[in-house]
Design an enzyme around this catalytic site. Structure first.
Site, PDB file in Angstrom:
ATOM      1  N   LYS A 196     -42.108 -75.449  18.868  1.00 39.87           N
ATOM      2  CA  LYS A 196     -41.117 -74.699  18.083  1.00 39.87           C
ATOM      3  C   LYS A 196     -41.424 -73.208  18.174  1.00 39.87           C
ATOM      4  CE  LYS A 196     -40.654 -73.040  14.058  1.00 39.87           C
ATOM      5  NZ  LYS A 196     -39.865 -71.824  14.365  1.00 39.87           N
ATOM      6  N   GLY A 248     -49.608 -67.584  14.129  1.00 44.02           N
ATOM      7  CA  GLY A 248     -48.722 -66.933  13.162  1.00 44.02           C
ATOM      8  C   GLY A 248     -49.525 -66.353  12.023  1.00 44.02           C
ATOM      9  N   SER A 249     -48.885 -66.201  10.888  1.00 43.62           N
ATOM     10  CA  SER A 249     -49.531 -65.527   9.761  1.00 43.62           C
ATOM     11  C   SER A 249     -50.534 -66.455   9.066  1.00 43.62           C
ATOM     12  CB  SER A 249     -48.474 -65.071   8.760  1.00 43.62           C
ATOM     13  OG  SER A 249     -47.824 -66.197   8.237  1.00 43.62           O
ATOM     14  N   THR A 250     -51.453 -65.852   8.358  1.00 51.20           N
ATOM     15  CA  THR A 250     -52.458 -66.636   7.640  1.00 51.20           C
ATOM     16  C   THR A 250     -51.803 -67.507   6.566  1.00 51.20           C
ATOM     17  OG1 THR A 250     -54.190 -65.051   8.152  1.00 51.20           O
ATOM     18  CG2 THR A 250     -54.540 -66.427   6.214  1.00 51.20           C
ATOM     19  N   GLY A 253     -50.389 -70.435   8.197  1.00 52.62           N
ATOM     20  CA  GLY A 253     -51.522 -71.266   8.639  1.00 52.62           C
ATOM     21  C   GLY A 253     -52.048 -72.130   7.499  1.00 52.62           C
ATOM     22  N   GLU A 270     -54.408 -69.690  15.156  1.00 48.58           N
ATOM     23  CA  GLU A 270     -54.595 -68.278  15.545  1.00 48.58           C
ATOM     24  C   GLU A 270     -53.794 -67.458  14.544  1.00 48.58           C
ATOM     25  OE1 GLU A 270     -56.498 -67.117  17.784  1.00 48.58           O
ATOM     26  OE2 GLU A 270     -56.801 -68.681  19.271  1.00 48.58           O
ATOM     27  N   CYS A 304     -51.659 -59.341  16.749  1.00 43.77           N
ATOM     28  CA  CYS A 304     -52.563 -59.864  15.715  1.00 43.77           C
ATOM     29  C   CYS A 304     -53.913 -59.150  15.684  1.00 43.77           C
ATOM     30  CB  CYS A 304     -52.771 -61.346  15.958  1.00 43.77           C
ATOM     31  SG  CYS A 304     -53.136 -61.662  17.687  1.00 43.77           S
ATOM     32  N   GLU A 405     -52.535 -56.846   6.494  1.00 44.69           N
ATOM     33  CA  GLU A 405     -51.973 -56.753   7.838  1.00 44.69           C
ATOM     34  C   GLU A 405     -50.546 -56.216   7.741  1.00 44.69           C
ATOM     35  OE1 GLU A 405     -50.953 -60.420   9.957  1.00 44.69           O
ATOM     36  OE2 GLU A 405     -51.900 -59.561  11.720  1.00 44.69           O
TER      37      GLU A 405
HETATM   38  P1  NAD Z   1     -45.101 -66.650  10.657  1.00 43.06           P
HETATM   39  O1  NAD Z   1     -46.312 -67.315  10.150  1.00 43.06           O
HETATM   40  O2  NAD Z   1     -44.091 -66.167   9.693  1.00 43.06           O
HETATM   41  O3  NAD Z   1     -44.306 -67.566  11.674  1.00 43.06           O
HETATM   42  C1  NAD Z   1     -44.927 -68.134  12.793  1.00 43.06           C
HETATM   43  C2  NAD Z   1     -44.204 -69.400  13.148  1.00 43.06           C
HETATM   44  O4  NAD Z   1     -44.382 -70.349  12.098  1.00 43.06           O
HETATM   45  C3  NAD Z   1     -42.714 -69.250  13.343  1.00 43.06           C
HETATM   46  O5  NAD Z   1     -42.306 -70.076  14.403  1.00 43.06           O
HETATM   47  C4  NAD Z   1     -42.166 -69.765  12.018  1.00 43.06           C
HETATM   48  O6  NAD Z   1     -40.849 -70.257  12.087  1.00 43.06           O
HETATM   49  C5  NAD Z   1     -43.125 -70.868  11.694  1.00 43.06           C
HETATM   50  N1  NAD Z   1     -43.223 -71.225  10.281  1.00 43.06           N
HETATM   51  C6  NAD Z   1     -42.904 -70.485   9.192  1.00 43.06           C
HETATM   52  N2  NAD Z   1     -43.165 -71.180   8.064  1.00 43.06           N
HETATM   53  C7  NAD Z   1     -43.676 -72.373   8.449  1.00 43.06           C
HETATM   54  C8  NAD Z   1     -44.174 -73.513   7.748  1.00 43.06           C
HETATM   55  N3  NAD Z   1     -44.194 -73.568   6.421  1.00 43.06           N
HETATM   56  N4  NAD Z   1     -44.647 -74.549   8.462  1.00 43.06           N
HETATM   57  C9  NAD Z   1     -44.663 -74.506   9.820  1.00 43.06           C
HETATM   58  N5  NAD Z   1     -44.190 -73.453  10.528  1.00 43.06           N
HETATM   59  C10 NAD Z   1     -43.708 -72.402   9.857  1.00 43.06           C
HETATM   60  O7  NAD Z   1     -45.635 -65.474  11.572  1.00 43.06           O
HETATM   61  P2  NAD Z   1     -44.779 -64.403  12.304  1.00 43.06           P
HETATM   62  O8  NAD Z   1     -44.299 -63.477  11.246  1.00 43.06           O
HETATM   63  O9  NAD Z   1     -43.793 -65.058  13.216  1.00 43.06           O
HETATM   64  O10 NAD Z   1     -45.866 -63.708  13.237  1.00 43.06           O
HETATM   65  C11 NAD Z   1     -46.677 -62.694  12.800  1.00 43.06           C
HETATM   66  C12 NAD Z   1     -48.025 -63.238  12.408  1.00 43.06           C
HETATM   67  O11 NAD Z   1     -48.605 -63.951  13.492  1.00 43.06           O
HETATM   68  C13 NAD Z   1     -49.013 -62.143  12.082  1.00 43.06           C
HETATM   69  O12 NAD Z   1     -49.750 -62.481  10.938  1.00 43.06           O
HETATM   70  C14 NAD Z   1     -49.905 -62.102  13.298  1.00 43.06           C
HETATM   71  O13 NAD Z   1     -51.183 -61.584  13.062  1.00 43.06           O
HETATM   72  C15 NAD Z   1     -49.946 -63.524  13.702  1.00 43.06           C
HETATM   73  N6  NAD Z   1     -50.301 -63.654  15.119  1.00 43.06           N
HETATM   74  C16 NAD Z   1     -51.531 -64.120  15.442  1.00 43.06           C
HETATM   75  C17 NAD Z   1     -51.904 -64.218  16.776  1.00 43.06           C
HETATM   76  C18 NAD Z   1     -53.266 -64.712  17.168  1.00 43.06           C
HETATM   77  O14 NAD Z   1     -53.454 -65.063  18.329  1.00 43.06           O
HETATM   78  N7  NAD Z   1     -54.227 -64.767  16.280  1.00 43.06           N
HETATM   79  C19 NAD Z   1     -51.007 -63.858  17.785  1.00 43.06           C
HETATM   80  C20 NAD Z   1     -49.770 -63.397  17.412  1.00 43.06           C
HETATM   81  C21 NAD Z   1     -49.422 -63.300  16.072  1.00 43.06           C
END
Ligand code: NAD
Length: 502
Positions: A196, A248-250, A253, A270, A304, A405
Site C-alpha cells: 500500500k 512512515g511516521s512514529t 508505526g 522505518e 526521515c 520532526e
Molecule cells: P504516515 O505515517 O502518515 O504514513 C505512512 C503510510 O502509512 C501511508 O501509506 C499511510 O497511508 C499509512 N497509514 C496511515 N495511518 C495508518 C494506520 N493507522 N495503519 C497503517 N497504515 C497507515 O507517514 P507520512 O506522513 O506518509 O511520511 C512521513 C513520515 O515517514 C515521517 O515521519 C518520516 O520521518 C517517515 N519516513 C521514514 C523513513 C525511514 O526510512 N526511516 C523514510 C521515509 C519517511
C-alpha cells in the site's frame, strides 16, 4: 491497464504523462487490474499547483482481503517454490525494464509528490542498483551447520525460509524508491507482497506493478492496494499477513505495532527522526556548508534522516550558520520540471500547514529567522505548497523546532562548546535514525561515531546511502534494517533441523 509504452519518454511533457490517461487507476490484485469492491476512488493532487492529477481506487477491507488471499495463493503455489535463480532472473528482468524506462518514473514522481526533476532523475543509479542488489541476494541465501553438544551423534543445520505474505506500507517522500525498498527484499526472500503506497503519491508504485508483470512476475506475487490510513490499518491488522514492513511516521508505526498483535506479525519499522548534524571548527567549512544545508533542504526536507538539528561549535557559529543561510537563499525554489530547481513543493496542503505551524512556533519561541521562514504566497508558485529553505538561529534544545520532526526544509541551528556536551545534547531525543559529524580530527570522528545513538553516522558527508549499507533506526526511529545483507533476513524465518544420525 496496458503494458508500459515501449518509448514513453518521447511523450513526456511537464504535468502530462502517458500513465495519466484520464481513467481512474485500479488496484493490482492477483495479476489483474480491478476497481475497488466499493467502486470508490480518491483524488490525487498535484502539489505544484493544487490541481487534481487523476482518480485512484480507494481500497477497503474487502479489497485487502482479496489481495491477501491472492498473495497467499501465489506464495503457496508458485513463489515459495520458485528457484533462487528464477527469482533472480525476474528481479533482473524488472531492473532491465526499469533502467530503460527510468525517465518515465522520474517524471511521474515529480508530478505526483513534487520532487524536482533534478532529484527524481538523480535517483536512477541508486534505484536500479537496489533492484540488482536484491537480485543478487536471491541467490545468496543460506543457512548454516551447527556443531552441537548433544549426547550421541546429531547433525544440526538451519534453513532460511520466506516468512510468507508481507504487508508493505510506504510514505510519499520518495515513492518509487520506497516501494523498491520493500518489493526487492521480499521477492528475493521468496515472500509475496501486498503493497500500500502513500495516498499522497501512489502513481509510480502502480506503474511498477505493471512493470513487474511485464518482467514475468507470476500473478499474485505483487499486489498493490491504494488508499489512505484506513486501507493501511486493514492491511496491518489482517490475520493472513505474516509480516508488516512499514516506513512512515512514529505515530503510525506505533498504531501498526498494536494492530499486529492479533497474529503477532513480524515487523520492520522505518520511522521518523530528528537527527543531529555536528560541525566542529576544524572541519572543511567549504564542504560542510553545502553538506549541512542539503542535509535538510534536499527533497524540501521530506527525508526521515534529515540533519535538522545543526550543532555548530560556538566559535564558528555566527559565520557558519550565516553561510548556511546564504546557501539556502541561493538555491532555486521553483517549478519541478525546471532543471535548475533544487526545492520543489511540499507534498500536500496538510503538510504545508504542518510545516507553517512549526515556522510560527520557531518565531514565537524566540528563534532568529536567518533565511526563509514563511511559505511562498505570492508569484507563480503561490498556488503550490512551496516553503523556501529556512534557517533558525539561536535555537534552544527545549524549543519545539529542536524536538519535533518537521519534515520540511527547516534547519534549527544550535551552538555547542565541547565534545562531551554535544554528545549528550545530540543524543537527547527520542529518535535515533541518522547523525552527521564534520571534523578533520580522526579520533573525534571515531569517538562520536561510537557515542551517537543512531542507526547511521556520516562523517564529513551526509545521507550517503548505498544498497549494500544497512539503514535503520535506534530508539523510536524504529527497528529492522533496510539495505545491506541484514535486509533480506528481515523477510526470512530461521528453522533449525536436528537429525539423530545414529
Ligand atoms: P504516515 O505515517 O502518515 O504514513 C505512512 C503510510 O502509512 C501511508 O501509506 C499511510 O497511508 C499509512 N497509514 C496511515 N495511518 C495508518 C494506520 N493507522 N495503519 C497503517 N497504515 C497507515 O507517514 P507520512 O506522513 O506518509 O511520511 C512521513 C513520515 O515517514 C515521517 O515521519 C518520516 O520521518 C517517515 N519516513 C521514514 C523513513 C525511514 O526510512 N526511516 C523514510 C521515509 C519517511
Amino acid at each position: 491497464m496496458n503494458s508500459l509504452n515501449p518509448d514513453p519518454s518521447s511523450r513526456l511533457q511537464p504535468h502530462k504523462h502517458p500513465f495519466i490517461d484520464g481513467k481512474p487507476k485500479k488496484l493490482l490484485i492477483g495479476g489483474q487490474w480491478r476497481e475497488a469492491v466499493s467502486g470508490k476512488t480518491f483524488t490525487s493532487i498535484n502539489p505544484s499547483n493544487g490541481r487534481p492529477i487523476t482518480e485512484i481506487a480507494d481500497a477497503g477491507a474487502e479489497d485487502i482481503d482479496l489481495a491477501v488471499h491472492a498473495a497467499r495463493k501465489a506464495f503457496e503455489t508458485t513463489w515459495r517454490k520458485c528457484k533462487p535463480l528464477d527469482r533472480q532472473a525476474i528481479l533482473n528482468a524488472a531492473a532491465d525494464i526499469f533502467e530503460k524506462r527510468y525517465e518515465e518514473f522520474a517524471w511521474l514522481d515529480s508530478i505526483d509528490y513534487g520532487g524536482p526533476i533534478s532529484r527524481t532523475r538523480s535517483g536512477k543509479r541508486r534505484h536500479v542498483g537496489l533492484l540488482r542488489y536484491y537480485a543478487a541476494q536471491a541467490v545468496s541465501l543460506h543457512g548454516e551447520t551447527i556443531e552441537n553438544s548433544l549426547p550421541g551423534d546429531f547433525f544440526t543445520y538451519t534453513l532460511k525460509e520466506p516468512i510468507g505474505v508481507v504487508g508493505a506500507i510506504t510514505p510519499w517522500n520518495g515513492p518509487v524508491g520506497n516501494s523498491l525498498w520493500k518489493i526487492g527484499p521480499a521477492l528475493a526472500a521468496g515472500c509475496t507482497v501486498v503493497l500500500k503506497p502513500s495516498e499522497q503519491a501512489s502513481l509510480s508504485t502502480l506503474m511498477l506493478g505493471q512493470l513487474f508483470l511485464d518482467a514475468g512476475l507470476p500473478p499474485g506475487v505483487l499486489n498493490i492496494v491504494t488508499g489512505a490510513g484506513a486501507t493501511g490499518a486493514a492491511l496491518a491488522a489482517h490475520p493472513g499477513v505474516d509480516k508488516v514492513a512499514f516506513t512512515g511516521s512514529t505515530a503510525t508505526g506505533q498504531a501498526i505495532v498494536r494492530a499486529s498483535a492479533g497474529n503477532l506479525k513480524r515487523l520492520s519499522l522505518e520511522l521518523g527522526g530528528k537527527s543531529p548534524n555536528i560541525v566542529f571548527a576544524d572541519a572543511d567549512l567549504d564542504e560542510a556548508v553545502p553538506g549541512a544545508a542539503m542535509a535538510v533542504f534536499a527533497n524540501s526536507g521530506q527525508i526521515c534522516s534529515a540533519g535538522t538539528r545543526l550543532f555548530v561549535e560556538r566559535k564558528i557559529y555566527e559565520e557558519f550558520v550565516g553561510r548556511v543561510a546564504e546557501y539556502g537563499r541561493s538555491i532555486k525554489v521553483g517549478e519541478v520540471f525546471d532543471p535548475e530547481t533544487v526545492i520543489g513543493p511540499l507534498v500536500s496542503e496538510t503538510q504545508l500547514n504542518r510545516v507553517c505551524g512549526y515556522l510560527e512556533a520557531g518565531r514565537s519561541e524566540g528563534a532568529r529567522v536567518m533565511a526563509g521562514g514563511r511559505r511562498l504566497s505570492e508569484g507563480d508558485l503561490a498556488s503550490g505548497y512551496f516553503v523556501p529553505p529556512t534557517v533558525f538561529g539561536d535555537v534552544r534544545d527545549d524549543m519545539k523546532i529542536a524536538r519535533e520532526e518537521i519534515f520540511g526544509p527547516v534547519i534549527s541551528a544550535l551552538p555547542f562548546d565541547n565534545i562531551e556536551e554535544v554528545i549528550t545534547r545530540g543524543n537527547d531525543t527520542s529518535f535515533g535514525l541518522g547523525a552527521g559529524v564534520w571534523t578533520k580530527d580522526l579520533s573525534r570522528a571515531h569517538r562520536l561515531s561510537r557515542e551517537l545513538q543512531s542507526g547511521s553516522v556520516w562523517v564529513n558527508c551526509y545521507q550517503a546511502m548505498d544498497p549494500a549499507v544497512p539503514f535503520g533506526g535506534y530508539k523510536m526511529s524504529g527497528y529492522g534494517r533496510e539495505s545491506g545483507i541484514q535486509h533480506v533476513e528481515e523477510y526470512l524465518n530461521v528453522k533449525a533441523v536436528t537429525i539423530k544420525v545414529s
